[in-house]
Design a protein around this motif. Sequence first.
Motif, mmCIF file in Angstrom:
data_model
loop_
_atom_site.group_PDB
_atom_site.id
_atom_site.type_symbol
_atom_site.label_atom_id
_atom_site.label_comp_id
_atom_site.label_asym_id
_atom_site.label_seq_id
_atom_site.Cartn_x
_atom_site.Cartn_y
_atom_site.Cartn_z
ATOM 1 N N LEU A 171 -37.712 21.329 -86.171
ATOM 2 C CA LEU A 171 -37.835 20.626 -84.900
ATOM 3 C C LEU A 171 -37.586 19.127 -85.061
ATOM 4 O O LEU A 171 -36.932 18.496 -84.221
ATOM 5 C CB LEU A 171 -39.235 20.864 -84.309
ATOM 6 N N CYS A 207 -46.915 15.334 -83.381
ATOM 7 C CA CYS A 207 -45.529 15.591 -82.989
ATOM 8 C C CYS A 207 -45.471 15.636 -81.467
ATOM 9 O O CYS A 207 -46.153 16.475 -80.843
ATOM 10 C CB CYS A 207 -45.026 16.896 -83.585
ATOM 11 N N PHE A 231 -34.241 24.873 -77.893
ATOM 12 C CA PHE A 231 -35.650 24.651 -78.191
ATOM 13 C C PHE A 231 -36.387 25.979 -78.397
ATOM 14 O O PHE A 231 -37.319 26.071 -79.196
ATOM 15 C CB PHE A 231 -36.276 23.859 -77.039
ATOM 16 N N MET A 271 -41.641 29.319 -83.289
ATOM 17 C CA MET A 271 -42.483 28.292 -83.880
ATOM 18 C C MET A 271 -43.961 28.501 -83.508
ATOM 19 O O MET A 271 -44.862 28.135 -84.269
ATOM 20 C CB MET A 271 -42.016 26.907 -83.423
ATOM 21 N N VAL A 307 -36.357 27.308 -82.145
ATOM 22 C CA VAL A 307 -36.939 26.527 -83.239
ATOM 23 C C VAL A 307 -37.949 27.395 -83.975
ATOM 24 O O VAL A 307 -38.821 28.017 -83.353
ATOM 25 C CB VAL A 307 -37.604 25.253 -82.692
ATOM 26 N N TYR A 332 -39.946 14.083 -81.365
ATOM 27 C CA TYR A 332 -38.855 15.060 -81.529
ATOM 28 C C TYR A 332 -38.106 15.164 -80.208
ATOM 29 O O TYR A 332 -38.613 14.825 -79.133
ATOM 30 C CB TYR A 332 -39.380 16.428 -81.975
ATOM 31 N N PRO A 367 -40.988 27.567 -77.356
ATOM 32 C CA PRO A 367 -40.506 27.851 -78.725
ATOM 33 C C PRO A 367 -41.218 29.088 -79.293
ATOM 34 O O PRO A 367 -42.250 28.989 -79.965
ATOM 35 C CB PRO A 367 -40.854 26.575 -79.486
#
Length: 727
Positions: A624, A588, A615, A655, A618, A609, A652
Amino acid sequence: MKLDVFLRLLKQHVIWFVLIPLVTAATAYYLTRNEPKTYKSEATLYTGLASGYNLLTDKLSASMDRSTSAFDNLLSTLGSKETMLQVSVSLLTDHLLLEQPDSLVLGADGFQKLQMAVPNQVREQLPIMAGDSVLRLALDSLAKLPTANPIKSLLLNSDSYYSISKIGEKLKASPRKNTNDVLMMEYETNDPAVAQRTLVYAIDALNKRNTYFKTSETKTVVGFYEKKLKESKLRLDNAEGALRAFSTTHRVLDYDEEARNVAASREALISEYNQEKMRRNGAKAALDALSKRSGAQSGVQLASAELNAKQRKLSEAENQLANARAYNQPKAAIARLQATVNQATEELKASAQKYDAISDNSDALPQQTLAADRLAKSLEYEESSAKLELYENRIQEYQAKTNEYSPLGSQLRQLNRNLALAEKEYTDLLDQVDQSRVRQQDVSVGGTLEVLDAPNFPPSPLASKRKQLVIVGIGVGVFIALLLMALRFWLDKRIKSPEQAEELIGRPVAAMFPTVKNPLAFSKTTRAARSMFEQLLNAINIELAQVTNKPFPPIITLFSVRPEQGKNWVTNGLLRLYAEADLRVACCYPRETGNEQREDKLGVTYLPYTVRPDFMNVTSIEYLLDHDMAFDATQFDRILLELPSLINHQIPVYMMKQSALSLLVIDANAAWGRTEKQLLGLYERVTQQPILTVLNRVGGDYLEKTSKADMAELPSQPRHKLQRTNR
């Protein structure tokens, strides 16, 4: 700075250590292309400061000034401005008397310069035709005038042979090694005759000034001690006169002898006085005893008379009682008479007892004997009293004389002490005067410096210093290069080595990658990178094995504080290794152009992404990525998440709690300062997970060498290059 770091810096800046010394050496070579010839004249003087023999050598060798300080004084006299002025005036006097150049006095170049410095209009004002002594006095007067004049400027402010500053700079004097007896002098200039004559005049001026100073010192000392000697003689005469006046006034021939006689006579008189006083006290005691005894004899007589009276009274009372009975008087009368008889009887008994008591205690002596003894003791007592009165008068006379002598003794001791001090002072000053006169004679006899080797006329110039200056230029160039390298090292805040990276970041470096220009080429750098990726993968696997509270598949986050640090390079290397291991991997990464789409290559799925404004909120990779990506985490064995640079984007936070491991990628040529430290600290607080540091674009000197034999043991290289498009 460690040795290995220093050696690497030398290797990096080797071009500086070649070019800069070459430039400085060439500069020194160019500047010395017209170096003038230099001639040196030398001379040797015997000072005699350490082992010379003179008038005081045998008598005062221990107290003479034969130390290094005497030699220092000699050098100070030589280097003084007045000495240099005398030398320059003498040299200028000789040169002004020349009508044409003389190789033994002044060369042609120097003669021409002198003509320009002292033109004819100035020469006409100088007494050149009057002789060198008159001309020397005139030049000396002009040099000491408060107003400016050409001669003064030539001697004090010019750069000619006659400048006192130039003479003082080039005239050198030093003691010969291991001795202070020999003074070595030398002078350098571009004219051999000037070098010789300058040294001649310097020796002459040094001799004159040194002798003058020593003679003036001794004259001052002799005059001082002679003045003190006269004052001391006057004090000595005054002390003797005071003692003589004291003896005349008090008529004392010998005070100590007379004082002893008076004290002895007084002690003898006091002894006789005490003995006579004892005799008088004895006579007084005898008189008191005789008087007491005479009183006792009187008491016996009184008691005897009283006893006789009582007997008569008793007889009369008994006769009256007998008559009363005979004539038969009344009983009352008889009873009354009987009471009278009884009373008289009792009184007679009392008187008898009293008489017996007195007669028993008294020494019965004849009254005539007592009277004779009493008369003798009275005469003795009166005689002693008369003698004691005479003794007391005599003692008072001696006491008065003693009182008179007491202050005289103190005055006489003070007068004698003053006389002794005056005599000692006079004697000491007399010795000092003798010594100073001997010293004065010693200076006048041996104060001149002897010339062992007269100043020579240099036949040839000295060897050129061009070679030495070029070598010095090379050394200066090396020093400048070292200085510039050090300044660059201390002022450059970039990460230059793994050791410095670990010190600045505060965590160990897990992997170091060189700068690889062609990843497909089989070279030293590609071998080192291949080996380092294997080591990094081992470190990642070890850290993932320790994680038990994160969901599967594990998420490996790659981040950097600043952009362009090499995250793509590290990501591609890891993806290649995972593909070779037949692992399904999802990568990613943030979009750069906005046109990136999902791609599948050799078991690797690339998932771009978009970094949206939210952001930081997330919560997962599914949230995302876009919905059309059809992301299913269960289809993969590893997920590599590449974050944008922290300095330009949000973290983030939510996340990151799902991430199992983070890789911090840092460019070795990037700076690491306060901002980077703060952002890394925030990231550590948010993630609370293991972080491996990867140092990218490291110099080849810091990498371990990997041979081809080592590479043969590694898995075969991939046939295809894994690389994301549109990056």
